[in-house]
Design a protein around this motif. Structure first.
Motif, PDB file in Angstrom:
ATOM      1  N   ASN A  26      52.684 -54.427  88.258  1.00  0.00           N
ATOM      2  CA  ASN A  26      51.689 -54.201  89.313  1.00  0.00           C
ATOM      3  C   ASN A  26      50.284 -54.666  88.923  1.00  0.00           C
ATOM      4  O   ASN A  26      49.297 -54.168  89.439  1.00  0.00           O
ATOM      5  N   HIS A  36      57.755 -56.983  80.417  1.00  0.00           N
ATOM      6  CA  HIS A  36      57.552 -55.624  79.893  1.00  0.00           C
ATOM      7  C   HIS A  36      58.664 -55.177  78.932  1.00  0.00           C
ATOM      8  O   HIS A  36      58.368 -54.874  77.773  1.00  0.00           O
ATOM      9  N   LYS A  97      57.458 -37.602  92.079  1.00  0.00           N
ATOM     10  CA  LYS A  97      56.772 -38.229  90.943  1.00  0.00           C
ATOM     11  C   LYS A  97      56.080 -37.215  90.024  1.00  0.00           C
ATOM     12  O   LYS A  97      56.159 -37.326  88.797  1.00  0.00           O
ATOM     13  N   LYS A 101      56.738 -36.783  86.042  1.00  0.00           N
ATOM     14  CA  LYS A 101      55.641 -36.877  85.056  1.00  0.00           C
ATOM     15  C   LYS A 101      55.639 -35.638  84.161  1.00  0.00           C
ATOM     16  O   LYS A 101      55.502 -35.732  82.942  1.00  0.00           O
ATOM     17  N   ASN A 126      52.477 -50.140  78.050  1.00  0.00           N
ATOM     18  CA  ASN A 126      51.858 -49.869  79.353  1.00  0.00           C
ATOM     19  C   ASN A 126      50.361 -49.594  79.226  1.00  0.00           C
ATOM     20  O   ASN A 126      49.569 -50.034  80.061  1.00  0.00           O
ATOM     21  N   PRO A 135      45.825 -52.093  87.035  1.00  0.00           N
ATOM     22  CA  PRO A 135      46.842 -52.350  88.053  1.00  0.00           C
ATOM     23  C   PRO A 135      46.220 -52.350  89.453  1.00  0.00           C
ATOM     24  O   PRO A 135      45.187 -51.716  89.680  1.00  0.00           O
ATOM     25  N   TRP A 138      44.250 -49.328  91.403  1.00  0.00           N
ATOM     26  CA  TRP A 138      43.966 -48.180  90.526  1.00  0.00           C
ATOM     27  C   TRP A 138      42.463 -48.003  90.337  1.00  0.00           C
ATOM     28  O   TRP A 138      41.764 -48.920  89.888  1.00  0.00           O
ATOM     29  N   ARG A 142      42.080 -42.841  88.227  1.00  0.00           N
ATOM     30  CA  ARG A 142      43.530 -42.924  88.070  1.00  0.00           C
ATOM     31  C   ARG A 142      43.899 -43.485  86.689  1.00  0.00           C
ATOM     32  O   ARG A 142      44.855 -43.041  86.063  1.00  0.00           O
ATOM     33  N   TRP A 149      47.784 -38.521  80.674  1.00  0.00           N
ATOM     34  CA  TRP A 149      49.210 -38.174  80.801  1.00  0.00           C
ATOM     35  C   TRP A 149      50.023 -38.841  79.688  1.00  0.00           C
ATOM     36  O   TRP A 149      50.837 -38.192  79.031  1.00  0.00           O
TER      37      TRP A 149
HETATM   38  P1  NDP Z   1      52.589 -44.934  88.059  1.00  0.00           P
HETATM   39  O1  NDP Z   1      53.729 -44.210  87.462  1.00  0.00           O
HETATM   40  O2  NDP Z   1      52.556 -45.204  89.502  1.00  0.00           O
HETATM   41  O3  NDP Z   1      52.362 -46.284  87.330  1.00  0.00           O
HETATM   42  C1  NDP Z   1      52.445 -46.370  85.950  1.00  0.00           C
HETATM   43  C2  NDP Z   1      53.737 -46.997  85.577  1.00  0.00           C
HETATM   44  O4  NDP Z   1      53.902 -48.240  86.265  1.00  0.00           O
HETATM   45  C3  NDP Z   1      53.798 -47.336  84.128  1.00  0.00           C
HETATM   46  O5  NDP Z   1      54.197 -46.214  83.398  1.00  0.00           O
HETATM   47  C4  NDP Z   1      54.777 -48.486  84.110  1.00  0.00           C
HETATM   48  O6  NDP Z   1      56.083 -47.890  84.087  1.00  0.00           O
HETATM   49  C5  NDP Z   1      54.594 -49.179  85.459  1.00  0.00           C
HETATM   50  N1  NDP Z   1      53.779 -50.394  85.483  1.00  0.00           N
HETATM   51  C6  NDP Z   1      54.011 -51.492  86.249  1.00  0.00           C
HETATM   52  N2  NDP Z   1      53.069 -52.404  86.102  1.00  0.00           N
HETATM   53  C7  NDP Z   1      52.188 -51.926  85.206  1.00  0.00           C
HETATM   54  C8  NDP Z   1      50.988 -52.443  84.636  1.00  0.00           C
HETATM   55  N3  NDP Z   1      50.482 -53.631  84.973  1.00  0.00           N
HETATM   56  N4  NDP Z   1      50.316 -51.687  83.740  1.00  0.00           N
HETATM   57  C9  NDP Z   1      50.792 -50.480  83.402  1.00  0.00           C
HETATM   58  N5  NDP Z   1      51.931 -49.928  83.908  1.00  0.00           N
HETATM   59  C10 NDP Z   1      52.625 -50.648  84.809  1.00  0.00           C
HETATM   60  O7  NDP Z   1      51.231 -44.224  87.674  1.00  0.00           O
HETATM   61  P2  NDP Z   1      51.041 -42.693  87.608  1.00  0.00           P
HETATM   62  O8  NDP Z   1      51.696 -42.066  88.768  1.00  0.00           O
HETATM   63  O9  NDP Z   1      51.395 -42.259  86.230  1.00  0.00           O
HETATM   64  O10 NDP Z   1      49.493 -42.550  87.764  1.00  0.00           O
HETATM   65  C11 NDP Z   1      48.685 -42.191  86.669  1.00  0.00           C
HETATM   66  C12 NDP Z   1      48.026 -40.878  86.916  1.00  0.00           C
HETATM   67  O11 NDP Z   1      47.239 -40.999  88.068  1.00  0.00           O
HETATM   68  C13 NDP Z   1      48.977 -39.736  87.149  1.00  0.00           C
HETATM   69  O12 NDP Z   1      48.531 -38.639  86.371  1.00  0.00           O
HETATM   70  C14 NDP Z   1      48.872 -39.451  88.638  1.00  0.00           C
HETATM   71  O13 NDP Z   1      48.981 -38.069  88.908  1.00  0.00           O
HETATM   72  C15 NDP Z   1      47.514 -39.937  88.959  1.00  0.00           C
HETATM   73  N6  NDP Z   1      47.380 -40.503  90.281  1.00  0.00           N
HETATM   74  C16 NDP Z   1      46.112 -40.661  90.710  1.00  0.00           C
HETATM   75  C17 NDP Z   1      45.873 -41.239  91.915  1.00  0.00           C
HETATM   76  C18 NDP Z   1      44.474 -41.445  92.295  1.00  0.00           C
HETATM   77  O14 NDP Z   1      44.193 -42.205  93.198  1.00  0.00           O
HETATM   78  N7  NDP Z   1      43.518 -40.795  91.630  1.00  0.00           N
HETATM   79  C19 NDP Z   1      46.972 -41.674  92.793  1.00  0.00           C
HETATM   80  C20 NDP Z   1      48.276 -41.492  92.238  1.00  0.00           C
HETATM   81  C21 NDP Z   1      48.441 -40.929  91.012  1.00  0.00           C
HETATM   82  P3  NDP Z   1      57.396 -48.654  83.530  1.00  0.00           P
HETATM   83  O15 NDP Z   1      57.357 -48.627  82.039  1.00  0.00           O
HETATM   84  O16 NDP Z   1      58.509 -47.824  84.097  1.00  0.00           O
HETATM   85  O17 NDP Z   1      57.313 -50.036  84.098  1.00  0.00           O
END
Ligand code: NDP
Ligand code: ZN
Length: 179
Positions: A26, A36, A97, A101, A126, A135, A138, A142, A149
């Motif tokens: 992403n 990855h 989700k 987490k 990551n 990403p 983000w 976030r 986390w």
């Molecule tokens: P996501 O799980 O949506 O995204 C992170 C995961 O995406 C990584 O662990 C990785 O998993 C995959 N990934 C794909 N592309 C990339 C990239 N370029 N760089 C890094 N990872 C990538 O994120 P979270 O839900 O964990 O969000 C992080 C925190 O933010 C959480 O604590 C959540 O509660 C919070 N949050 C905040 C929001 C806001 O707007 N403030 C909105 C939503 C969540 P893999 O290894 O499986 O590919």
């Protein structure tokens, strides 16, 4: 037997590449997803981890979670040990989700050493990926939440591999401030 191992390793990469072939990371460039799992396996060998099943599991670690791959398929092609490590690294997608987490933090101390190694290498990749470029969509908040986390998860695997843990600590000590 070197030719057997090389064939097995290439089969594993080929399997993962085909499974992830329609997926992208992403990041803004839409990097091919397979970068990855290959990078996670490299994080392991860079840290001195050469156990074959662990490397295979790293390459396959997101196939069940993110594609149509089943655990049975992994077991049939790569054996029981690889399947079990991949299973330990796979979130239950039927859960929401926030629950997934929370469970990562709660369950990691009880996982096998090989699964902990893959999880540490996965988070390292990551976090570096997020550091390299935010990403899509983000906010700073976030990103900070993601780092906090991830640290809670990797803190639950302390004492697994010093090199991986040192690299993670380096990121946690100054990582989020690049923004
Ligand atoms: P996501 O799980 O949506 O995204 C992170 C995961 O995406 C990584 O662990 C990785 O998993 C995959 N990934 C794909 N592309 C990339 C990239 N370029 N760089 C890094 N990872 C990538 O994120 P979270 O839900 O964990 O969000 C992080 C925190 O933010 C959480 O604590 C959540 O509660 C919070 N949050 C905040 C929001 C806001 O707007 N403030 C909105 C939503 C969540 P893999 O290894 O499986 O590919
Ligand atoms: Zn991953």
């Amino acid at each position: 037997n070197a030719s057997f191992d090389i064939s097995k390793l290439i089969d594993t990469i080929d399997f993962a590449a085909k499974k992830h072939s329609f997926q992208k990371r992403n990041d803004p460039q839409g990097t091919p997803y397979i970068n990855h799992p290959i990078g996670v396996a490299k994080n392991l060998t860079d840290a001195g981890i050469y156990d074959f099943a662990t490397i295979q599991a790293a390459i396959l670690h997101d196939t069940v979670e993110d594609t149509d791959t089943s655990f049975e398929e992994i077991e049939q092609q790569f054996g029981r040990e690889v399947r079990d490590i991949v299973a330990e690294c796979t979130d239950d997608k039927t859960l929401v989700k926030s629950e997934r987490k929370r469970l990562q933090i709660e369950t990691i101390p009880h996982k096998s050493k090989k699964a902990k190694e893959v999880k540490l290498a996965d988070k390292l990749y990551n976090l570096r990926d997020v550091q390299r470029m935010a990403p899509v969509g983000w906010s700073k908040k976030r990103i900070q939440e993601y780092f906090m986390w991830a640290k809670q998860v990797t803190d639950g695997a302390r004492g697994t591999n010093q090199k991986l843990e040192d690299q993670l600590d380096e990121i946690y000590s100054n990582g989020t401030f690049v923004y």
